[in-house]
Write an enzyme that holds these catalytic residues in place. Sequence first.
Site, PDB file in Angstrom:
ATOM      1  N   ASN A 116       8.669 -12.245  12.187  1.00 57.25           N
ATOM      2  CA  ASN A 116       9.638 -11.725  11.221  1.00 57.25           C
ATOM      3  C   ASN A 116      10.950 -11.536  11.981  1.00 57.25           C
ATOM      4  O   ASN A 116      11.134 -10.548  12.680  1.00 57.25           O
ATOM      5  CB  ASN A 116       9.097 -10.397  10.672  1.00 57.25           C
ATOM      6  CG  ASN A 116       9.999  -9.795   9.619  1.00 57.25           C
ATOM      7  OD1 ASN A 116      11.093 -10.303   9.359  1.00 57.25           O
ATOM      8  ND2 ASN A 116       9.545  -8.705   9.027  1.00 57.25           N
TER       9      ASN A 116
ATOM     10  N   ARG B  22       8.183 -15.068   8.101  1.00 55.37           N
ATOM     11  CA  ARG B  22       8.684 -14.395   6.899  1.00 55.37           C
ATOM     12  C   ARG B  22      10.116 -14.876   6.672  1.00 55.37           C
ATOM     13  O   ARG B  22      10.961 -14.775   7.555  1.00 55.37           O
ATOM     14  CB  ARG B  22       8.683 -12.886   7.115  1.00 55.37           C
ATOM     15  CG  ARG B  22       9.265 -12.169   5.939  1.00 55.37           C
ATOM     16  CD  ARG B  22       9.566 -10.727   6.239  1.00 55.37           C
ATOM     17  NE  ARG B  22      10.189 -10.149   5.067  1.00 55.37           N
ATOM     18  CZ  ARG B  22      10.977  -9.093   5.121  1.00 55.37           C
ATOM     19  NH1 ARG B  22      11.237  -8.493   6.250  1.00 55.37           N
ATOM     20  NH2 ARG B  22      11.523  -8.619   4.013  1.00 55.37           N
TER      21      ARG B  22
ATOM     22  N   HIS C 136      11.162  -8.455  -1.241  1.00 55.81           N
ATOM     23  CA  HIS C 136      10.009  -7.653  -0.806  1.00 55.81           C
ATOM     24  C   HIS C 136       8.724  -8.125  -1.489  1.00 55.81           C
ATOM     25  O   HIS C 136       7.786  -7.352  -1.668  1.00 55.81           O
ATOM     26  CB  HIS C 136      10.187  -6.157  -1.144  1.00 55.81           C
ATOM     27  CG  HIS C 136      11.238  -5.462  -0.355  1.00 55.81           C
ATOM     28  ND1 HIS C 136      12.048  -4.482  -0.906  1.00 55.81           N
ATOM     29  CD2 HIS C 136      11.610  -5.584   0.935  1.00 55.81           C
ATOM     30  CE1 HIS C 136      12.875  -4.054   0.028  1.00 55.81           C
ATOM     31  NE2 HIS C 136      12.642  -4.696   1.146  1.00 55.81           N
TER      32      HIS C 136
ATOM     33  N   ARG D  71      22.567   0.274   1.817  1.00 55.10           N
ATOM     34  CA  ARG D  71      23.038  -0.559   0.701  1.00 55.10           C
ATOM     35  C   ARG D  71      23.184   0.291  -0.568  1.00 55.10           C
ATOM     36  O   ARG D  71      22.342   1.152  -0.828  1.00 55.10           O
ATOM     37  CB  ARG D  71      22.061  -1.708   0.443  1.00 55.10           C
ATOM     38  CG  ARG D  71      22.134  -2.799   1.496  1.00 55.10           C
ATOM     39  CD  ARG D  71      21.034  -3.811   1.355  1.00 55.10           C
ATOM     40  NE  ARG D  71      19.963  -3.599   2.321  1.00 55.10           N
ATOM     41  CZ  ARG D  71      18.822  -4.271   2.365  1.00 55.10           C
ATOM     42  NH1 ARG D  71      18.581  -5.218   1.479  1.00 55.10           N
ATOM     43  NH2 ARG D  71      17.908  -4.009   3.275  1.00 55.10           N
TER      44      ARG D  71
ATOM     45  N   GLU E  31       2.727  -6.324   5.383  1.00 54.52           N
ATOM     46  CA  GLU E  31       3.293  -7.636   5.078  1.00 54.52           C
ATOM     47  C   GLU E  31       2.743  -8.702   6.029  1.00 54.52           C
ATOM     48  O   GLU E  31       2.520  -9.841   5.627  1.00 54.52           O
ATOM     49  CB  GLU E  31       4.827  -7.565   5.161  1.00 54.52           C
ATOM     50  CG  GLU E  31       5.395  -6.768   3.997  1.00 54.52           C
ATOM     51  CD  GLU E  31       6.845  -6.379   4.180  1.00 54.52           C
ATOM     52  OE1 GLU E  31       7.111  -5.488   5.010  1.00 54.52           O
ATOM     53  OE2 GLU E  31       7.708  -6.941   3.505  1.00 54.52           O
TER      54      GLU E  31
END
Length: 395
Positions: free
Chosen positions: A7, A90, A179, A238, A381
Amino acid sequence: MNILIINSGSSSIKYQLLEMPSSRVICVGSIERIGSTDAISNYRTDNNKVEKIYEIANHKAGLERITSLLLDAEIGVLKSTEEIDAIGHRVVHGGSDYTATTLVTEEVKEKIKILSPLAPLHNPANLEGILMAEQIFAIAKQMVVFDTAFHGTMPVKAKKYAVPNELYEKDGVQAYGFHGTSHKYVSEKANEYLNNQHTKLISIHLGNGCSITAIQDGKSIDHSMGFAPSNGIVMGTRSGDIDHSIIFYMVNTLGYDLNEVSELLNKKSGMLGLTGFNDLRDIEEEASKGNKQCILALEMNAYRIKKYIGAYTSAMNGLDAIIFTAGIGENSSLMRQLICKDMEYFDLNLDDSKNDLRASNLRELNTEDSKVKILVIPTNEELEIAKQVYQLLSK
Ligand code: AMP
């Protein structure tokens, strides 16, 4: 089969080596602050845990450092890079073309590059990781798992914006959703736990990035992030949803240029912009000391999540369970409490004593009489990517 999950972020590489199908984790690690003289490398196996500072100039040097750890005579877990059968990368944005795990080809790499403007913080770094891995692990099959893939099932009425059709049809302007690997993993766990595949779930992923997905019968039907991973609920840095007129006002009246606006909305907004802190642990601590900005930021954050729960419950015409996951969702009893407060109308009732217990497993936090279940499900994940890679290679 040994599957290495990579990742790559803009300044980090996280990795995990798993043996499949047993799901045994052989080692886990990360390199952060790539591009600096004091990059931090963490590496953990069953028997060893090593943290070291190195000078790591770029992703190539990062991946080389990871390889030398994997092969290290004392703490390593491999004798040769050829012992790795496959690498699962990923990748954040796969556009609308890729809705499943995919073997890396020249075309796939080109597509990831083309989509970079839509995920400028992520896609270039993800591609860099693939290019480096191809050089270092030449024998391994390289596969990509896109964060957008799980949301390929969103109906057009949910993913289309009310702008001229041409933008959707020709230019790919639509909500993609992110996600996805995490939402897929936790919703499948929830369905297993509830012993029912035909559920109406709301998955709330609260980490550094935050997003919410409405999942009906195992499929994503709506999602809070949109065209890029910037929309929706309040995140660490964000802004989440804002009125787009603010951008025009900042440029035309306040004199910002567009890069500054982007920097401000993606890296200086959210909880950081509201409080001066990015990490929720600091914000909770400040709030407990009476810091009014921190108290308000927590309330704003929870308020927006509550509104999404209401919206998605009506989109699905019902709700069986909400799922909290990722760093904040799994660990912050305060955020869960603020979100679940005053939700009796939805028959969603939190048991405060269960909520306050610290644990790291799948657990149910609702009261006995709550119709809607409140679940905490640790996301994984890496395991989800390994499962998907293994399934594709076993076909
Ligand atoms: P993730 O992106 O899933 O790794 O989540 C990282 C975020 O989780 C951090 O920035 C923290 O804000 C938050 N976090 C982790 N542990 C806790 C905790 N015990 N309490 C509150 N927030 C936490």
